[in-house]
Design a protein around this motif. Sequence first.
Motif, PDB file in Angstrom:
ATOM      1  N   GLY A  79      15.941  -1.182  -1.203  1.00 22.50           N
ATOM      2  CA  GLY A  79      14.867  -1.130  -0.199  1.00 22.50           C
ATOM      3  C   GLY A  79      13.754  -2.142  -0.436  1.00 22.50           C
ATOM      4  N   LYS A  80      13.955  -3.066  -1.354  1.00 23.98           N
ATOM      5  CA  LYS A  80      12.905  -4.025  -1.712  1.00 23.98           C
ATOM      6  C   LYS A  80      12.418  -4.842  -0.508  1.00 23.98           C
ATOM      7  CE  LYS A  80      15.574  -6.183  -4.600  1.00 23.98           C
ATOM      8  NZ  LYS A  80      16.807  -5.382  -4.431  1.00 23.98           N
ATOM      9  N   ARG A  81      13.408  -5.405   0.196  1.00 26.16           N
ATOM     10  CA  ARG A  81      13.054  -6.312   1.276  1.00 26.16           C
ATOM     11  C   ARG A  81      12.317  -5.571   2.415  1.00 26.16           C
ATOM     12  NH1 ARG A  81      17.803 -10.035   3.302  1.00 26.16           N
ATOM     13  NH2 ARG A  81      18.768  -7.977   3.280  1.00 26.16           N
ATOM     14  N   GLU A  82      12.790  -4.383   2.726  1.00 29.22           N
ATOM     15  CA  GLU A  82      12.158  -3.608   3.784  1.00 29.22           C
ATOM     16  C   GLU A  82      10.717  -3.271   3.406  1.00 29.22           C
ATOM     17  OE1 GLU A  82      15.125  -3.089   2.455  1.00 29.22           O
ATOM     18  OE2 GLU A  82      16.440  -3.538   4.146  1.00 29.22           O
ATOM     19  N   ILE A  83      10.531  -2.915   2.153  1.00 24.18           N
ATOM     20  CA  ILE A  83       9.166  -2.610   1.688  1.00 24.18           C
ATOM     21  C   ILE A  83       8.299  -3.864   1.794  1.00 24.18           C
ATOM     22  CG2 ILE A  83       7.777  -1.861  -0.281  1.00 24.18           C
ATOM     23  CD1 ILE A  83      10.313  -0.335  -1.260  1.00 24.18           C
ATOM     24  N   ALA A  84       8.890  -4.998   1.393  1.00 25.27           N
ATOM     25  CA  ALA A  84       8.133  -6.258   1.417  1.00 25.27           C
ATOM     26  C   ALA A  84       7.666  -6.582   2.833  1.00 25.27           C
ATOM     27  CB  ALA A  84       8.997  -7.391   0.861  1.00 25.27           C
ATOM     28  N   TRP A  85       8.573  -6.442   3.786  1.00 23.87           N
ATOM     29  CA  TRP A  85       8.196  -6.729   5.184  1.00 23.87           C
ATOM     30  C   TRP A  85       7.080  -5.806   5.679  1.00 23.87           C
ATOM     31  CZ3 TRP A  85      14.050  -7.109   6.704  1.00 23.87           C
ATOM     32  CH2 TRP A  85      14.512  -8.410   6.412  1.00 23.87           C
ATOM     33  N   LYS A  86       7.192  -4.551   5.252  1.00 26.13           N
ATOM     34  CA  LYS A  86       6.180  -3.569   5.678  1.00 26.13           C
ATOM     35  C   LYS A  86       4.820  -3.931   5.050  1.00 26.13           C
ATOM     36  CE  LYS A  86       4.784   0.223   7.644  1.00 26.13           C
ATOM     37  NZ  LYS A  86       4.619   0.243   9.115  1.00 26.13           N
TER      38      LYS A  86
ATOM     39  N   VAL B 215       6.490 -13.417   2.499  1.00 24.46           N
ATOM     40  CA  VAL B 215       7.594 -12.708   1.845  1.00 24.46           C
ATOM     41  C   VAL B 215       8.686 -13.703   1.453  1.00 24.46           C
ATOM     42  CG1 VAL B 215       9.452 -11.023   2.172  1.00 24.46           C
ATOM     43  CG2 VAL B 215       7.152 -10.540   3.042  1.00 24.46           C
ATOM     44  N   MET B 216       9.176 -13.547   0.239  1.00 24.61           N
ATOM     45  CA  MET B 216      10.314 -14.357  -0.202  1.00 24.61           C
ATOM     46  C   MET B 216      11.383 -13.418  -0.725  1.00 24.61           C
ATOM     47  SD  MET B 216       9.515 -17.685  -2.440  1.00 24.61           S
ATOM     48  CE  MET B 216       8.012 -17.097  -3.159  1.00 24.61           C
ATOM     49  N   ASP B 217      12.633 -13.668  -0.378  1.00 24.43           N
ATOM     50  CA  ASP B 217      13.705 -12.900  -0.997  1.00 24.43           C
ATOM     51  C   ASP B 217      14.898 -13.818  -1.216  1.00 24.43           C
ATOM     52  OD1 ASP B 217      14.809 -13.246   1.466  1.00 24.43           O
ATOM     53  OD2 ASP B 217      15.473 -11.158   1.688  1.00 24.43           O
ATOM     54  N   ALA B 218      15.897 -13.277  -1.872  1.00 22.52           N
ATOM     55  CA  ALA B 218      17.029 -14.097  -2.299  1.00 22.52           C
ATOM     56  C   ALA B 218      17.675 -14.827  -1.129  1.00 22.52           C
ATOM     57  CB  ALA B 218      18.060 -13.235  -3.015  1.00 22.52           C
TER      58      ALA B 218
ATOM     59  N   MET C 247       2.466 -21.559  -6.291  1.00 26.42           N
ATOM     60  CA  MET C 247       1.819 -22.472  -5.367  1.00 26.42           C
ATOM     61  C   MET C 247       1.113 -21.707  -4.245  1.00 26.42           C
ATOM     62  SD  MET C 247       4.637 -25.509  -5.087  1.00 26.42           S
ATOM     63  CE  MET C 247       4.282 -25.802  -3.376  1.00 26.42           C
ATOM     64  N   LEU C 248       1.797 -20.684  -3.764  1.00 24.47           N
ATOM     65  CA  LEU C 248       1.202 -19.875  -2.700  1.00 24.47           C
ATOM     66  C   LEU C 248      -0.094 -19.238  -3.192  1.00 24.47           C
ATOM     67  CD1 LEU C 248       4.405 -18.129  -1.308  1.00 24.47           C
ATOM     68  CD2 LEU C 248       3.162 -20.047  -0.287  1.00 24.47           C
ATOM     69  N   ASN C 249      -0.040 -18.651  -4.405  1.00 25.40           N
ATOM     70  CA  ASN C 249      -1.222 -18.010  -4.976  1.00 25.40           C
ATOM     71  C   ASN C 249      -2.343 -19.020  -5.178  1.00 25.40           C
ATOM     72  OD1 ASN C 249       0.529 -15.580  -7.126  1.00 25.40           O
ATOM     73  ND2 ASN C 249       0.143 -15.611  -4.943  1.00 25.40           N
ATOM     74  N   ASP C 250      -1.959 -20.230  -5.619  1.00 24.73           N
ATOM     75  CA  ASP C 250      -2.968 -21.270  -5.802  1.00 24.73           C
ATOM     76  C   ASP C 250      -3.653 -21.598  -4.486  1.00 24.73           C
ATOM     77  OD1 ASP C 250      -2.770 -21.594  -8.488  1.00 24.73           O
ATOM     78  OD2 ASP C 250      -1.435 -23.347  -8.417  1.00 24.73           O
ATOM     79  N   ASN C 251      -2.966 -21.332  -3.391  1.00 23.90           N
ATOM     80  CA  ASN C 251      -3.539 -21.612  -2.081  1.00 23.90           C
ATOM     81  C   ASN C 251      -4.120 -20.375  -1.418  1.00 23.90           C
ATOM     82  OD1 ASN C 251      -3.197 -24.551  -1.319  1.00 23.90           O
ATOM     83  ND2 ASN C 251      -1.264 -24.036  -2.322  1.00 23.90           N
ATOM     84  N   GLY C 252      -4.344 -19.369  -2.240  1.00 20.91           N
ATOM     85  CA  GLY C 252      -5.084 -18.212  -1.749  1.00 20.91           C
ATOM     86  C   GLY C 252      -4.240 -17.153  -1.080  1.00 20.91           C
ATOM     87  N   LEU C 253      -2.922 -17.375  -1.027  1.00 19.21           N
ATOM     88  CA  LEU C 253      -2.064 -16.454  -0.300  1.00 19.21           C
ATOM     89  C   LEU C 253      -1.460 -15.406  -1.222  1.00 19.21           C
ATOM     90  CD1 LEU C 253      -0.227 -19.137   1.831  1.00 19.21           C
ATOM     91  CD2 LEU C 253      -2.070 -17.622   2.576  1.00 19.21           C
ATOM     92  N   VAL C 254      -1.218 -14.217  -0.653  1.00 20.40           N
ATOM     93  CA  VAL C 254      -0.512 -13.175  -1.387  1.00 20.40           C
ATOM     94  C   VAL C 254       0.979 -13.442  -1.211  1.00 20.40           C
ATOM     95  CG1 VAL C 254       0.062 -10.713  -1.448  1.00 20.40           C
ATOM     96  CG2 VAL C 254      -2.324 -11.447  -1.185  1.00 20.40           C
ATOM     97  N   SER C 255       1.733 -13.347  -2.312  1.00 26.25           N
ATOM     98  CA  SER C 255       3.164 -13.578  -2.225  1.00 26.25           C
ATOM     99  C   SER C 255       3.879 -12.271  -2.525  1.00 26.25           C
ATOM    100  CB  SER C 255       3.526 -14.679  -3.222  1.00 26.25           C
ATOM    101  OG  SER C 255       4.870 -14.592  -3.565  1.00 26.25           O
ATOM    102  N   VAL C 256       4.819 -11.901  -1.662  1.00 28.35           N
ATOM    103  CA  VAL C 256       5.581 -10.677  -1.888  1.00 28.35           C
ATOM    104  C   VAL C 256       7.025 -11.084  -2.145  1.00 28.35           C
ATOM    105  CG1 VAL C 256       6.105  -8.375  -1.023  1.00 28.35           C
ATOM    106  CG2 VAL C 256       4.072  -9.590  -0.180  1.00 28.35           C
ATOM    107  N   CYS C 257       7.492 -10.906  -3.372  1.00 23.90           N
ATOM    108  CA  CYS C 257       8.825 -11.367  -3.753  1.00 23.90           C
ATOM    109  C   CYS C 257       9.753 -10.188  -3.949  1.00 23.90           C
ATOM    110  CB  CYS C 257       8.766 -12.164  -5.049  1.00 23.90           C
ATOM    111  SG  CYS C 257       7.792 -13.647  -4.908  1.00 23.90           S
ATOM    112  N   ALA C 258      10.883 -10.229  -3.266  1.00 24.21           N
ATOM    113  CA  ALA C 258      11.852  -9.151  -3.405  1.00 24.21           C
ATOM    114  C   ALA C 258      13.134  -9.720  -4.003  1.00 24.21           C
ATOM    115  CB  ALA C 258      12.124  -8.523  -2.046  1.00 24.21           C
ATOM    116  N   PHE C 259      13.305  -9.540  -5.303  1.00 25.93           N
ATOM    117  CA  PHE C 259      14.488 -10.060  -6.002  1.00 25.93           C
ATOM    118  C   PHE C 259      15.043  -8.994  -6.939  1.00 25.93           C
ATOM    119  CE2 PHE C 259      12.163 -13.860  -4.826  1.00 25.93           C
ATOM    120  CZ  PHE C 259      13.169 -14.717  -4.404  1.00 25.93           C
TER     121      PHE C 259
ATOM    122  N   VAL D 281      11.168  -1.000  -7.853  1.00 26.77           N
ATOM    123  CA  VAL D 281      11.695  -0.214  -6.735  1.00 26.77           C
ATOM    124  C   VAL D 281      12.872   0.583  -7.275  1.00 26.77           C
ATOM    125  CG1 VAL D 281      12.634  -0.310  -4.395  1.00 26.77           C
ATOM    126  CG2 VAL D 281      10.950  -2.007  -5.133  1.00 26.77           C
ATOM    127  N   LYS D 282      12.593   1.826  -7.595  1.00 29.50           N
ATOM    128  CA  LYS D 282      13.571   2.634  -8.333  1.00 29.50           C
ATOM    129  C   LYS D 282      14.429   3.435  -7.359  1.00 29.50           C
ATOM    130  CE  LYS D 282      13.868   5.878 -12.147  1.00 29.50           C
ATOM    131  NZ  LYS D 282      13.104   6.575 -13.190  1.00 29.50           N
TER     132      LYS D 282
END
Lengths: 635, 302
Positions: A474-481, A495-498, A529-541, A566-567
């Motif tokens: 459910g990682k990706r779905e949570i990330a999108w939400k 959001v970034m995922d595999a 890089m995203l964080n350096d530019n002030g953005l929140v990054s949500v990674c689902a891997f 994500v257990k």
Amino acid sequence: MNIEEFLKNDAEKDLLRFSTAGSVDDGKSTLIGRLLHDSKQIYEDQLASVKKASGKINADLEIDFALVTDGLKAEREQGITIDVAYRYFSTPKRKFIIADTPGHEQYTRNMATGASTANLAIVLIDARNGVLTQSKRHAFISSLLGIPHMVVAINKMDIVNYSEEVFERIKKEFSEFASKLNIRDLHFIPMSALNGDNVVEPSPGNMPWYKGQCLMELLENIYIGSDRNLIDLRFPVQYVIRPTQDFRGYSGRVASGIIRKGDEIMVMPSMKKNRVKSIITFDGELNEAVVGESVTIALEKEVDISRGDMIVHPNNLPSCENHFEAMVVWMSEVPLDPAKSYHIKHTSNMTSISIDEIRYKIDVNTMHRLNTDSLTLNEIGRVVFSSRKKIFFDPYSKNKAVGSFIIIDKISNNTIAAGMILDRLSADKLPKKISRPAEASNYKNYRMVSTEEKSARYSQSPVTLWLTGLVSSGKREIAWKIEKELFDKGHSAIVMDASTIRSGICRELEFTQSDRTENIRRAAEISRMLNDNGLVSVCAFVSPDESVRKQLSSIIGQERFIEIYVKASLESCKKRNPAIYEKALSGEIENFTGVSAPYDEPVSPALTLNMNSMTVDEAAASVIDYMTKNSFIRN
Amino acid sequence: MSGKYNLNHLKQLESESIHIMREVASEFERPVMLYSIGKDSSVMLRLAEKAFYPGKIPFPLMHVDTGFKFKEMYEFRDTYIKEIGAELIIYRNEKSISEKMNPYDYGTQKCCSFLKTQALVDSIRAMKFDVAFGGARRDEEKSRAKERIYSFRDESGQWDPKNQRPELWDIYNGKINKGQSIRVFPLSNWTELDVWNYIYLEKIPIVPLYFAKEREMVVRDGQLIPCDGPVPLGKNEKTTKIMSRFRTLGCYPCTGAIKSTAATVPDIIQEMMTVTISERSTRIIDHDAEGSMEDKKKEGYF
């Protein structure tokens, strides 16, 4: 025998290369001097029997020990690096090359150099002193470099009254030590190089108790034919010969095995099959070529093969990896820098390597393993590497010619280390370093908009929410939400995922352990890089490897890296995506995390989302809640 | 001692030399093979033919000529190179030759330094060769026992014995920076007997000066000085015909002959095995000073 027969016999002799190590006073010079002198004597005696040999034979020459020792003395006076000296002699049975090296610890690299080509090592022990560190070190290096035969020469027996008891005591002590090493064939000879006992002539008068061979007899007769690898065909292409448009020959030296006309072969790395049309030499075509022979191969089908490729038998392939570990002898005054990249030369291949981990170094005197973050001159260690190109190798213990490499410094071009590849762990199990050296991003000071200004606009602290867990947990779905929630509140997240990064930025990567780790590394770099530019990054891997996840914080920054577990039980994951789990369980997909490959549960995640009891929306809400509490987002 | 799949030692040496030559031809841009017309050069040349067969040798040969070589050497060079179809560059230090540099007026050391060492370094620089093959062997002389197969030279062609690269297995490091060059010795592990036996078994043509014949000689300080060109004679000196031959070939004013009746390769080998003078002792240049070979090498000599 006439001279023509003599010459034919001489040509048919085989060649034994052996190494010696020791300092001036332990009798090494005397031993070598005697071997060189007495073998010449044997020759001259033989020649005297040749008809017409009318030249005067100097039978009463004094042994010129100076010839051997002078070199060393001169070096010492001039401060030249004491080096490997090669000396040559032959007897009617064999030809010999001695790689003569000094024995002290500061010459470990020279010993390794001398040992690299030797079939046999002579380890000298002074009977008066017993087994000293120096002899142990020489034995260790010889075994490390894979010399198959070892002769322990217990010298100066004359000074201990040719005592059998002394000999047996030393033999026992050395054997105990040697049992820890990998020595296939071990011999002990009591001798007095000075008096010639058991060197070239046996010594029934002084040592009637010794029933074994004298040194020369052993050197002349020891069987070395089976030391070579005749099984695994490895033919590294060295040079392509194209004298005319319609002839293409692949030149090289058979590194191991046998290649025969008509053989079906495979070319690495293209893995294309082909067949040997002919084996060409200046002296005519051959039906087969064996390990050590330099030949030119023509193939039936026209293919594109270049230097660095390897011709092998399709049912006997070497490893083909860019992740491997090796024992390394460091040979440079400049220590190993784990943050640097180096060239390596391996067979006819040249590529670039970086260091993943130095597992330990070995104290050459005690054989103890010590922790270290570098290797300095003469140190020996076990190191994990990643290479830019894949290399084709066998473990050194099985196949020296394709298990060895040298490391070359990119600036000085010097040879700075020698490596012997191990196969104790498969490439998948080797540690991988993905964190990067401390420098980088010094452009910050020149930017006109700072990270702080950018994140202030979005009323957020730029963090990376790293969601790890099983496939379909459910990682990706949570990330999108999470993305949606943040967006609605006026924040900005990506959001970034595999599947997104694999379809583009990582599209050349495969699913080997090493490539998966590289995939994660790239995601982490983008996230930074995203964080350096002030953005929140949500990674689902999935990111199953705890040691890799640990390194992510050093890329992204410890204060920005939020690990979220994500257990979900395997059962619930299967329910979410039955198709893929079916393939994993049937073996159609290999190395599937949770089924056929391990998943390391996070040791101390910032947050655990228990998907066995939570919905996706609830999980996302608890992340937003966490972010608010920690002031990562503000109204 | 050779079993079915064992290579005898000559085969092993041959194979090793070929491997070295191919490695150099692959990794360097402009190799050249130094060709001295001597027996070791002849063996090296045959090995180069073998290494690239059925192709041609992919680099030129270069003879650094002093103008003082034996007539028979020039004849042999010109016919043999033509016969095998190799490319030959002849390089001479024309400036010193036009200034009449010679060993009689300036001494052997100075003459050698200008006509050989300097010429060699100049030629490599002028033609931008990044690697030069030489036929030297480790068993020739004490200071060569530690010589690498790839011998690194700095921008001015000099050898630094303190800064030699370790050489392990058969993996050679051919990385150099622009302007630097290396010397490569593919015959490093051959002994004099190996070279002769190979010439015999492979029927490799060599300069006839190696074989005994009646030759015009001056006897000076116990050495036989050949009269191949104008040799200045001392007061009581005269030339005589002596049955003799040369163990090594260099410039005629500086190469001593030995009394010998050896007229075939087996004869030569037999003679060599029973006479215990080291090979280079008939080259006068080695007697100039202690450790002279090492000094010459530091300057750029082979």
